[in-house]
Design an enzyme around this catalytic site. Structure first.
Site, PDB file in Angstrom:
ATOM      1  N   CYS A   1       0.789  -1.303  -0.158  1.00  0.00           N
ATOM      2  CA  CYS A   1      -0.088   0.068  -0.063  1.00  0.00           C
ATOM      3  C   CYS A   1       0.868   1.190   0.027  1.00  0.00           C
ATOM      4  CB  CYS A   1      -1.002   0.068   1.368  1.00  0.00           C
ATOM      5  SG  CYS A   1      -1.885  -1.613   1.119  1.00  0.00           S
TER       6      CYS A   1
ATOM      7  N   CYS B   1       0.712   3.219   5.871  1.00  0.00           N
ATOM      8  CA  CYS B   1       1.199   1.817   6.284  1.00  0.00           C
ATOM      9  C   CYS B   1       1.054   0.879   5.172  1.00  0.00           C
ATOM     10  CB  CYS B   1       0.374   1.320   7.725  1.00  0.00           C
ATOM     11  SG  CYS B   1      -1.461   1.330   7.240  1.00  0.00           S
TER      12      CYS B   1
ATOM     13  N   HIS C   1      -9.949   2.439  -0.682  1.00  0.00           N
ATOM     14  CA  HIS C   1      -8.596   2.250  -0.795  1.00  0.00           C
ATOM     15  C   HIS C   1      -8.084   1.055  -1.738  1.00  0.00           C
ATOM     16  CE1 HIS C   1      -4.634   1.338   0.842  1.00  0.00           C
ATOM     17  NE2 HIS C   1      -4.845   0.500   1.329  1.00  0.00           N
TER      18      HIS C   1
END
Lengths: 415, 462
Positions: free
Chosen positions: A90, A401, A370
């Site tokens: 990510c 993160c 996301h």
């Protein structure tokens, strides 16, 4: 050598959509191409060559080995535009911006596009290991009997595809289950999580209504706004949801305070400052510095998604800054409890307290969604615009993160 | 597609339709294409500008055949026949700029009679006359208007996609001033413009004709994501413009496609925003160079919120007026009064879109007609206000144009709308675009304060 400055000029993303929604039949390459084409149109770059396009995806088909270059070839950019794929889970999108900025600082590029894409709808399906081996053997077989022999090895149970799961290979735990451990460990309450989630939705909705995204998002496949956004959500509505991660009475993580699997792509236009000014481009913010860190989560000593807590102090120290020096702070909302645990860990670690009024003021991943590798591009472009609106010198901190216990953080400053 | 439309598409349906006078409409000549046959020039007393203009366009005119008694023949039944052309002319230019007396109108009749059935398909009748306001005396003024009556009727009598238009040549206008207009009218660009009359005066700033008139020039087109707006963007792009395509954020993907196709740029903007003018200028400066200025702005964005007045609330009323008229005025006001980077060029072109609904009214469209008639009023008022600046302000008034919007009209009504004009068909978006591009051409600076209908001489608003 005089220091060259890399600045964020603008950005573009598709609206984000829940997996299986309007983008279900679009591939990661389609989405990335759409994000690029929207940026090209916004900046009148059709037919132009930019020095490099860097992007990546977390869920990636083997056929997408050259995903970014293929997206460039499908876009309106000049075919002479080189491209590179990059991956850091990510953290991909933000790492891509850092990569591009560093090239610009070193004089290896004047203008670059950085970002990422993910399509949970277009996730690669993995076949079972026995089936995979049988198919490889079949491929190698020269004679018919050999081929039949290879096929005869396949058992019915081998034919079921292995469902894609975002699971940490070393712990066997899904992201949510890992985070549930963190949530419990840091004593993050259900109420605090729901509060953060409501704020995310309300902030994002307000930004949309104010036209904030008019020059940051280009519609795709008939979708013009983030489809996961629930402007009317409330504490009451979220309280009704059942926990989905963790077990027993202590389980607090629901679909309402965790991000959903999302499809989308986001890119940012990065340029050397004087190059940008020469073209009359808006110089929104410069990328001041960045830091990556990793946590020892396999042993259970640390948390999977709290690596930014290691990176932030390093970054602040190197730049002689404290949390109070920032006007805006963007902490990626993988889960509401990730953000809250990060805040607690920063506080307990003596790094400082984040003023909640500065946190994710235009919403974040809980409301927007996301698409893993696209999140960095979304945050960088939005934050750069917010900082520019606040005036020169305004500073922003980004914390993202990532799977594998990694964290990418960066500082932007309005020029 | 409804049942009637499906039936209409069958062979039996076509047969019945033909019997009912609904034959396939003529296919119009379009684009920058001249007629195939010769361009004939008919000159009446005091003429000259027509010849000079054709010469500028590199056209050597053919000789007209006149319907004089001595030129007539008799058929086998002994009846008199008008003289015929050996080769079908592609166009006839009637230079009647010197005509002041009623008896001189006979000259126009004599010139036109042989071409009424003698023009090639998509042929042109172009009449040049002196502007009524520029001639002295009652008879001369009446005659000028009389010629308009001829033009409008000829437009209705011509067949096979041929059109008739009248240009009132203003005082002091020269061949160079008329060149862009005559070129537009002769070419396929004016395919759907018929039975119209407008005025051409001396150019505010002289420019030569150019095949790529907008090369190096920035043109802003609002509502450019689809339909007529996208066609406008493409025509300006074809003619060399750097197109700034503006549309609502919701239309962003279609808008990006148009912008990228043309190598222009896209600006996602709600034109009713208070700072829309400012944002357009800022975008132009930041995307196309701080030195760049807007050569032309095409106010194409518009909406309909149709309701009979008996059912019309204040919301539907206000939204249409705000998008179609007030936003255009606010943007113009900003761009005209602020000498900012990315603002209007010294010699800019401002063009808007009116509508035949604004000319004639249309059931269920009080709000729309108000806004579109308002655009016409604005054009006339701005022409006077900007008389001493080299800026021109014009508009087109489209009739029935084939778009996604008109495709939603029920089949029978749509077919009626299509057929009730002199060309028996709907226009294409490109027809509106070509007329706007003509008005914005550098060499068209003598065309100011005009509203040109692109309606195939629709009965509505005639």
């Amino acid at each position: 050598m005089t220091q060259r400055r890399a600045v964020i000029v603008g950005g573009n993303r598709t609206p984000f959509v829940k997996a299986g929604g309007a983008y279900a039949s679009a591939s990661a390459q389609d989405l990335l191409t759409a994000a690029l084409d929207g940026l090209v149109a916004r900046f009148g770059l059709a037919g132009e060559q930019v020095d490099e396009v860097v992007a990546g995806a977390v869920l990636k088909h083997t056929r997408d080995f050259n995903l970014t270059r293929e997206a460039v070839l499908g876009s309106s950019l000049s075919p002479h535009t080189p491209a590179v794929d990059l991956a850091q889970a990510c953290g991909t999108g933000l790492e891509a911006v850092v990569y591009a900025s560093n090239k610009i600082r070193l004089g290896q590029a004047d203008v670059a596009i950085a970002g990422g894409v993910d399509s949970a709808s277009d996730a690669p399906i993995v076949v079972t290991e026995p089936l995979r081996r049988a198919l490889l053997k079949l491929n190698r077989a020269r004679t018919l009997p050999d081929k039949l022999k290879a096929l005869s090895r396949i058992r019915p149970q081998d034919l079921a595809p292995v469902p894609p799961a975002v699971v940490e290979p070393r712990t066997g735990l899904s992201m949510g289950e890992s985070q549930a451990l963190t949530t419990k460990k840091w004593g993050v309450t259900r109420e605090a999580q729901d509060e953060l989630s409501v704020a995310s939705h309300h902030n994002l909705a307000a930004a949309w209504n104010a036209g904030f995204f008019d020059d940051l998002v280009t519609g795709y496949l008939g979708v013009a706004r983030d489809a996961l956004l629930r402007p009317d959500t409330s504490m009451e509505a979220l309280a009704k949801l059942r926990p989905v991660f963790g077990r027993g009475d202590g389980a607090t993580m629901t679909a309402g305070n965790s991000t959903a699997l999302t499809d989308g792509a986001a890119v940012a236009l990065v340029a050397e400052e004087s190059y940008a000014r020469g073209r009359g481009w808006p110089v929104l913010a410069s990328l001041v510095d960045a830091q990556v860190a990793a946590s020892d989560y396999v042993t259970g000593a640390e948390d999977l998604l709290l690596a930014p807590v290691r990176a932030i102090p390093q970054l602040l120290e190197r730049n002689s800054l404290t949390l109070d020096d920032f006007d805006l702070i963007e902490i990626h909302e993988a889960f509401a409890s990730t953000v809250l645990a990060t805040l607690k860990a920063l506080e307990e670690g003596g790094v400082g307290t984040v003023d909640r009024a500065k946190l994710n003021v235009n919403g974040s991943s809980l409301a927007a969604g996301h698409p893993f590798a696209a999140t960095g591009g979304r945050i960088v472009a939005s934050l750069a615009k917010m900082l520019a609106e606040r005036g020169p010198g305004s500073k922003g901190l980004i914390s993202i993160c990532a799977a594998g216990g990694q964290g990418v953080v960066a500082i932007l400053e309005a020029v | 597609m409804d049942i009637l439309e499906t039936l209409y598409g069958t062979r039996a349906g076509k047969f019945v339709a033909n019997k009912a006078g609904l034959a396939d409409p003529p296919r119009l000549r379009r684009d920058r294409v001249l007629p195939t046959g010769p361009v004939v020039l008919g000159e009446l007393d005091g003429a000259g500008i027509g010849h000079a203009t054709l010469e500028l366009l590199g056209i050597t005119p053919g000789q007209p055949t006149l319907d004089l008694p001595e030129n007539r023949t008799r058929d086998e039944n002994g009846r008199e026949q008008a003289p015929r052309y050996v080769t079908k002319p592609g166009a006839i230019v009637v230079d009647a700029t010197g005509v002041r007396e009623i008896v001189q109108l006979e000259g126009i009749r004599a010139l036109l009679r042989p071409v009424m059935r003698g023009l090639e398909p998509s042929g042109r009748v172009i009449i040049l006359a002196a502007d009524a306001s520029a001639v002295e005396g009652l008879e001369a003024k009446a005659v000028a208007q009389g010629i308009d009556g001829i033009n409008r009727t000829v437009g209705k009598e011509l067949r096979a996609g041929s059109t008739s238009n009248l240009v009132f040549v203003g005082d002091g206008a020269t061949a160079a001033d008329l060149a862009s207009t005559l070129s537009f009218l002769l070419e396929g660009r004016s395919a759907f413009v018929s039975g119209q009359t407008w005025r051409v005066g001396p150019q505010k700033v002289a420019h030569d004709l150019d095949a790529k008139p907008f090369a190096g020039r920035v043109v802003v087109v609002t509502g450019a994501a689809r339909g007529i707006g996208a066609a406008i963007a493409r025509v300006f792009g074809r003619d060399g413009a750097t197109v700034v395509a503006v549309d609502m954020p919701q239309s962003g993907d279609a808008l990006a496609k148009v912008a990228n196709e043309l190598g222009g740029s896209a600006l996602q903007l709600d034109i009713t925003a208070a700072d829309a003018g400012e944002r357009i200028a800022a975008h132009v400066a930041s995307r196309h160079g701080t030195e760049s200025r807007i050569w032309a702005i095409v106010h194409n964005a518009g909406i309909t919120r149709d309701k009979l007045l008996a059912n019309l609330d204040e919301k539907r009323w206000a939204s249409v007026l705000d998008v179609n008229l007030a936003a255009e005025m606010r943007i113009n006001a900003y761009l005209l009064s602020h000498n900012v980077p990315g603002g209007l060029a010294e010699e800019a072109r401002i063009v808007g879109i009116a509508s035949t609904s604004g000319v004639a009214g249309n059931k269920g469209q009080t709000n729309y007609a108000a806004s579109k008639a308002g655009v016409m009023g604005l054009v006339w008022a701005m022409r006077d206000e900007l008389a001493d600046r080299p800026i021109t302000v014009n508009a087109v008034a489209p009739g029935f144009i084939e778009t996604e919007m008109t495709a939603a009209i029920p089949f029978i009504s749509r077919e009626i709308f299509r057929r009730t004009n002199s060309l028996s068909q709907g226009g294409n978006p490109v027809d509106v675009a070509e007329t706007l591009a003509y008005l914005c051409g550098p060499a068209s600076s003598g065309v100011d304060g005009q509203v040109i209908r692109v309606c195939g001489q629709n009965l509505v608003g005639a």
